[in-house]
Write a protein that holds these residues in place. Structure first.
Motif, PDB file in Angstrom:
ATOM      1  N   GLU A 285      -0.027   9.311  -5.291  1.00  0.00           N
ATOM      2  CA  GLU A 285      -0.029  10.349  -5.324  1.00  0.00           C
ATOM      3  C   GLU A 285       1.416  11.346  -5.330  1.00  0.00           C
ATOM      4  O   GLU A 285       1.257  12.158  -5.995  1.00  0.00           O
ATOM      5  CB  GLU A 285       0.051  10.053  -3.741  1.00  0.00           C
TER       6      GLU A 285
ATOM      7  N   TYR B  78       7.801   7.310   1.420  1.00  0.00           N
ATOM      8  CA  TYR B  78       7.363   6.580   1.732  1.00  0.00           C
ATOM      9  C   TYR B  78       6.145   6.794   3.030  1.00  0.00           C
ATOM     10  O   TYR B  78       6.429   7.339   3.978  1.00  0.00           O
ATOM     11  CB  TYR B  78       7.565   5.430   2.022  1.00  0.00           C
ATOM     12  N   ASP B  79       4.815   6.532   3.404  1.00  0.00           N
ATOM     13  CA  ASP B  79       3.535   6.854   3.839  1.00  0.00           C
ATOM     14  C   ASP B  79       4.099   5.523   4.932  1.00  0.00           C
ATOM     15  O   ASP B  79       3.440   4.513   3.655  1.00  0.00           O
ATOM     16  CB  ASP B  79       2.259   6.793   3.406  1.00  0.00           C
TER      17      ASP B  79
ATOM     18  N   GLN C  79       2.267   1.724  -3.445  1.00  0.00           N
ATOM     19  CA  GLN C  79       1.364   2.110  -4.287  1.00  0.00           C
ATOM     20  C   GLN C  79       1.131   4.000  -4.882  1.00  0.00           C
ATOM     21  O   GLN C  79       1.203   3.504  -4.754  1.00  0.00           O
ATOM     22  CB  GLN C  79       0.397   1.265  -4.108  1.00  0.00           C
ATOM     23  N   ARG C  80       0.898   4.144  -3.257  1.00  0.00           N
ATOM     24  CA  ARG C  80       0.756   5.031  -2.535  1.00  0.00           C
ATOM     25  C   ARG C  80       1.398   6.225  -3.233  1.00  0.00           C
ATOM     26  O   ARG C  80       1.040   7.362  -3.875  1.00  0.00           O
ATOM     27  CB  ARG C  80       0.353   5.332  -1.569  1.00  0.00           C
TER      28      ARG C  80
ATOM     29  N   ASP D 173       0.969  -1.518  -0.224  1.00  0.00           N
ATOM     30  CA  ASP D 173      -0.286   0.076  -0.478  1.00  0.00           C
ATOM     31  C   ASP D 173       1.158   0.944   0.172  1.00  0.00           C
ATOM     32  O   ASP D 173       0.981   1.993  -0.415  1.00  0.00           O
ATOM     33  CB  ASP D 173      -0.708   0.288   1.444  1.00  0.00           C
ATOM     34  N   ALA D 174       1.441   1.105   0.831  1.00  0.00           N
ATOM     35  CA  ALA D 174       2.743   2.440   1.069  1.00  0.00           C
ATOM     36  C   ALA D 174       3.589   2.254  -0.707  1.00  0.00           C
ATOM     37  O   ALA D 174       3.397   3.906  -0.828  1.00  0.00           O
ATOM     38  CB  ALA D 174       3.817   2.583   2.223  1.00  0.00           C
TER      39      ALA D 174
END
Length: 447
Positions: free
Chosen positions: A184, A222-223, A179-180, A176-177
């Motif tokens: 974004e 990265y988030d 990909q985000r 997810d991180a």
């Protein structure tokens, strides 16, 4: 050990907990190709492929066909391909004027009813001064991480392969991180455009947007809000880096500085940045056993046999060998003692593209970073740092290192490496000219 850095990043990294059985290491380029195709075929939610390039050849066609087939079978799939903007619009180095892969992407989109968008990321206005060097293929909740791009030799489609590292990490928060960030921080920005549609904007018209993108990337990360700090178990931390003194480069130096017993470094192009050389010297002084694995010059992806016409790009492997020879000569005492071990990789006519680090029995760095000045300053890089404080993942790690060392020989003395006088005449002539006009140091900074 206490950090040697005033603003140390290593202890502050946020990480995603992992189980040892959620990390798989693939042993070959052919296995990597099949793994990627299998994941694409079985994807149910998302596929995001990020690489320097997706090449117009048989292996590239196989990957693109698989993506279109997956999208046709499951229209709800979110599929995105991200490559370097400038690299996609030129031909192969030394192959003359070619339309580049972008023309192929456009033809493929026109030929299929399914849509597989291919985005180009311009890290700089000129390829020489920075490219998209991010790695990682996200398929559903898995991250397939390799330094490889997508073409025949990286995927061992025919008789030759380019040796790299190949890991599969099954971890939804990590996927997810990553990909985000792609969505974004890259493809929604004004500088990034699709390459698979006609009438591309010129790079010149994007200069302002590219400048804004590069400025934002220098502050991007990265988030990791779903990650933890202070977790004492097997975990992975995603890292980003572009520009001087970026987080990935800083962590690389901190990892070397943290080593106490054993340090292994792989790089295909021996041209270490000064901060890395400095930390290696300090590690040797405190008694750390260091192994550095580089490709033999004939295993370099820029190598051209002397029997073929000379091209300027063919001088690069020799330039890297000269750098390695100087390093070995300076450290010959450490080589004699066995504390420093320099290894040359060669397997027939195949090529070597490994990069990464193994620190003591704890840290393993997966990265596309070549550990050279270009990677530390110009290109957009990333990496995954695996932290294993409880020694839960030692055996797979050991097996990967054994497979890397299988085709290496140790340099016993700097004297076994050729000198300028022993090089092919055209190569030696070019390198002497470069040395005379004093641009050798500049070349080392950008290559």
């Amino acid at each position: 050990m206490p950090s040697l850095f005033k603003r140390s990043l290593l202890p502050k990294l946020r990480s995603f907990p992992m189980s040892a059985d959620a990390i798989s290491i693939l042993s070959s380029a052919a296995q990597f190709r099949q793994c990627l195709l299998d994941h694409i075929a079985s994807a149910r939610q998302r596929i995001t492929l990020v690489a320097l390039y997706l090449q117009q050849d048989e292996a590239g066609q196989e990957i693109l066909d698989a993506l279109h087939a997956a999208k046709a079978a499951r229209p709800e799939l979110e599929i995105v391909v991200v490559v370097d903007w400038l690299r996609a619009q030129r031909g192969l180095i030394g192959a003359g004027k070619q339309p580049g892969n972008a023309a192929w992407y456009q033809a493929q989109t026109a030929a299929h009813s399914s849509e597989v968008p291919v985005y180009g990321v311009p890290v700089q206005t000129r390829e020489l001064f920075g490219v998209l060097h991010l790695k990682g293929f996200i398929v559903d909740d898995s991250v397939i991480y390799s330094g490889a791009s997508l073409n025949n030799v990286y995927l061992h489609k025919f008789d030759k392969y380019r040796f790299d590292r190949y890991h599969v990490l099954r971890n939804k928060p990590l996927a997810d991180a990553m990909q985000r960030f792609v969505v974004e921080d890259l493809i929604t920005t004004k500088a990034v455009h699709r390459l698979d549609v006609p009438q591309l904007p010129s790079t010149r018209s994007l200069r302002s947007a590219i400048g804004d993108l590069r400025s934002s990337l220098k502050k991007a990360a990265y988030d990791t809000r779903e990650a933890t700090t202070g977790y004492f178990g097997l975990s992975v931390s995603p890292l980003l880096g572009v520009g001087k003194n970026n987080p990935l480069s800083r962590v690389i130096c901190e990892l070397i500085a943290s080593s106490q017993q054993q340090l292994t470094i792989c790089t295909p192009y021996f041209n270490l940045p000064l901060p890395v050389t400095r930390e290696i010297n300090r590690a040797l002084e405190r008694g750390v056993k260091i192994d550095i694995v580089v490709g033999d010059k004939t295993a370099n992806d820029f190598y051209i046999p002397p029997s073929e016409p000379f091209k300027v790009i063919a001088a690069l492997p020799y330039l890297y060998e000269l750098s390695l020879r100087r390093f070995a000569k300076k450290h010959q005492r450490m080589i004699d003692s066995g504390l420093l071990n320099l290894h040359l990789w060669r397997d027939g006519d195949n090529t070597y593209h490994l990069k990464g680090m193994w620190v003591d029995d704890r840290y393993t760095l997966l990265t596309g970073n070549n550990l050279n000045p270009r990677a530390f300053r110009l290109d957009l890089e990333n990496g995954l740092l695996i932290d294993d404080p409880r020694r839960e993942w030692l055996e797979p790690r050991r097996q990967e290192l054994a497979s890397i060392f299988a085709h290496t020989r140790r340099i016993e003395s700097y004297k076994i490496l050729e000198t300028l006088e022993e090089y092919p005449a055209a190569v030696a002539k070019f390198l002497r000219r470069v040395s005379r006009v004093r641009i050798e140091r500049l070349l080392y900074r950008i290559l």
